[in-house]
Design an enzyme around this catalytic site. Structure first.
Site, PDB file in Angstrom:
ATOM      1  N   GLN A 190       0.862  -1.328   0.003  1.00  0.00           N
ATOM      2  CA  GLN A 190       0.066  -0.015   0.002  1.00  0.00           C
ATOM      3  C   GLN A 190       0.895   1.248  -0.158  1.00  0.00           C
ATOM      4  OE1 GLN A 190      -3.315   0.229  -0.313  1.00  0.00           O
ATOM      5  NE2 GLN A 190      -3.966  -1.893   0.030  1.00  0.00           N
ATOM      6  N   ASN A 223      -1.873  -8.074   4.096  1.00  0.00           N
ATOM      7  CA  ASN A 223      -2.054  -6.812   5.067  1.00  0.00           C
ATOM      8  C   ASN A 223      -3.403  -6.698   5.559  1.00  0.00           C
ATOM      9  OD1 ASN A 223      -1.485  -3.991   5.121  1.00  0.00           O
ATOM     10  ND2 ASN A 223      -3.313  -3.550   3.817  1.00  0.00           N
ATOM     11  N   GLU A 239      -3.005 -15.891  -2.916  1.00  0.00           N
ATOM     12  CA  GLU A 239      -2.293 -14.940  -3.441  1.00  0.00           C
ATOM     13  C   GLU A 239      -1.387 -15.589  -4.708  1.00  0.00           C
ATOM     14  OE1 GLU A 239      -0.149 -11.872  -5.266  1.00  0.00           O
ATOM     15  OE2 GLU A 239      -1.643 -11.535  -3.899  1.00  0.00           O
ATOM     16  N   ASP A 299      -9.814  -7.275  -2.841  1.00  0.00           N
ATOM     17  CA  ASP A 299      -9.103  -5.998  -3.020  1.00  0.00           C
ATOM     18  C   ASP A 299      -8.563  -6.249  -4.273  1.00  0.00           C
ATOM     19  OD1 ASP A 299      -7.723  -3.814  -3.001  1.00  0.00           O
ATOM     20  OD2 ASP A 299      -6.443  -4.306  -1.188  1.00  0.00           O
ATOM     21  N   CYS A 324      -9.528  -0.051  -5.838  1.00  0.00           N
ATOM     22  CA  CYS A 324      -8.758   1.089  -6.185  1.00  0.00           C
ATOM     23  C   CYS A 324      -9.265   1.902  -7.567  1.00  0.00           C
ATOM     24  CB  CYS A 324      -7.050   0.705  -6.356  1.00  0.00           C
ATOM     25  SG  CYS A 324      -7.091  -0.309  -7.646  1.00  0.00           S
ATOM     26  N   GLU A 358      -9.861   5.715  -3.687  1.00  0.00           N
ATOM     27  CA  GLU A 358      -9.964   4.379  -3.245  1.00  0.00           C
ATOM     28  C   GLU A 358     -11.162   4.353  -2.377  1.00  0.00           C
ATOM     29  OE1 GLU A 358      -7.193   0.542  -2.182  1.00  0.00           O
ATOM     30  OE2 GLU A 358      -6.574   2.525  -3.218  1.00  0.00           O
TER      31      GLU A 358
END
Length: 366
Positions: A190, A223, A239, A299, A324, A358
């Site tokens: 981030q 995160n 991921e 996200d 985003c 965002e």
């Protein structure tokens, strides 16, 4: 706005414009007034990348104007952390008169933390050899003698030389607790640390009192999943990038968290596994059916959710979506709003003085 001047006196006006714009975009799906989270007005970016311009004996950072593509010299960058600004000056001073470090250097990337650590990557159009390493080590030692806690990396085609390490450890105060996050050079983190803290605290707030388990797609270095682990029985997170998965595993141990499982696979692959379309060796030993995921956290990249993942997330009673790119969020909401309604809406001013927004939404099944 210029790279060396931020219109801080216009901060409130630019934020108000974003609130109005987000409300307008969200109007087909919700009449909620966004919860608004402000950024520091300067020194908010924890990472920055600059091209390096060779001008006779002179050497300096540049960026390119997005409209005209013209070069802009940048000697200071108030959007970036104070540590990046210190390093920009120190790096140019250390490299300008050093032929080995200067020759064919075309870019410098900076990554810093609130805990005042830095990784600086020097990118070259040449082969890096032992002479380069010796000169880079001398530069690193000189920087540390100036009380700059820095690690240097050299990059060239198919080459990466990390003098010590290629990561730094961030420490974020989140809801009264310190969270440790390993951040690896050239991996996603981030960019606005102060905003990241507020995003994590908002996500914790909207999921407090949750039942069951959490599924997270696109977890990066963990995160959100690590911060949210406190609110759920178990967390299952996916991921695709190897360095991010390794960092996430480190972060799980560093934060003494025992209820998070990270799987290295793409969101699209995980969707296939959940639907029984394909079996994956990477999932051996993980009983997907044992997870009672009442909440899914996404996200996604700027492109938003693909249509298969849209369908998959609709199966969950609660969807927490950090975006985003509100345009692709709204595109996804055209589908998601058929089964879910918006319960919470937040605007995070991650990129002040720019068009970018965002935002976060919590969706619950109708």
């Amino acid at each position: 706005m210029t790279p060396e001047h931020l219109p801080t006196e216009q901060y409130e006006a630019q934020l108000a414009e974003k609130v109005v714009r987000l409300q307008s975009m969200m109007a087909p799906f919700s009449d909620l007034v966004p919860e608004v989270f402000r950024s520091p007005v300067s020194h908010y970016r924890m990472r920055a990348e600059f091209r390096i311009w060779h001008d006779g004996d002179d050497l300096y950072h540049i960026i390119f104007d997005q409209q005209t593509k013209s070069r802009i010299r940048v000697d200071s960058f108030p959007a970036a952390s104070e540590l990046i600004n210190q390093l920009m000056t120190a790096m140019i001073a250390g490299v300008r008169n050093n032929p080995v470090l200067r020759h064919k250097l075309f870019q410098i990337d900076y990554l810093t933390t609130l805990s005042n650590q830095a990784v600086v990557s020097l990118l070259y159009h040449k082969k890096l050899d032992d002479e380069w390493r010796q000169e880079a080590e001398a530069l690193r030692d000189a920087l540390r003698a100036q009380n700059l806690n820095v690690h240097l990396i050299g990059r060239a085609t198919k080459t990466k030389i990390a003098l010590d390490q290629d990561y730094i450890d961030e420490r974020l105060p989140v809801a009264g607790k310190e969270m440790i996050y390993r951040q690896v050079e050239n991996s996603f983190t981030q960019p606005n640390a102060a905003m990241n803290i507020q995003m994590l605290e908002w996500a914790l707030d909207v999921t407090k009192g949750s039942k069951g388990d959490l599924l997270e797609l696109y977890c990066g270095n963990g995160n959100f999943s690590l911060a949210l682990a406190h609110n759920f029985d178990r967390v299952l997170a996916t991921e695709i990038a190897k360095p991010s998965v390794a960092a996430a595993q480190y972060n799980i141990a560093a934060n003494h968290i025992d209820n998070v499982q990270i799987i290295r696979m793409a969101a699209e692959e995980f969707t296939q596994a959940m639907n029984g379309v394909r079996e994956f060796n990477r999932l051996q030993g993980i009983d997907l059916k044992s997870y009672q995921c009442e909440t899914i956290f996404v996200d996604p990249p700027r492109s938003g959710l693909d249509s298969e993942t849209e369908k998959m997330v609709q199966a969950y009673p609660r969807i927490l979506y950090i975006s985003c790119n509100p345009e692709t969020l709204c595109k996804n909401l055209e589908t998601l709003s058929q089964t879910h309604k918006v319960e919470r809406l937040a605007l995070f001013d991650q990129f002040p003085y720019t068009h970018h927004m965002e935002c976060g939404v919590l969706l619950t099944a109708k």
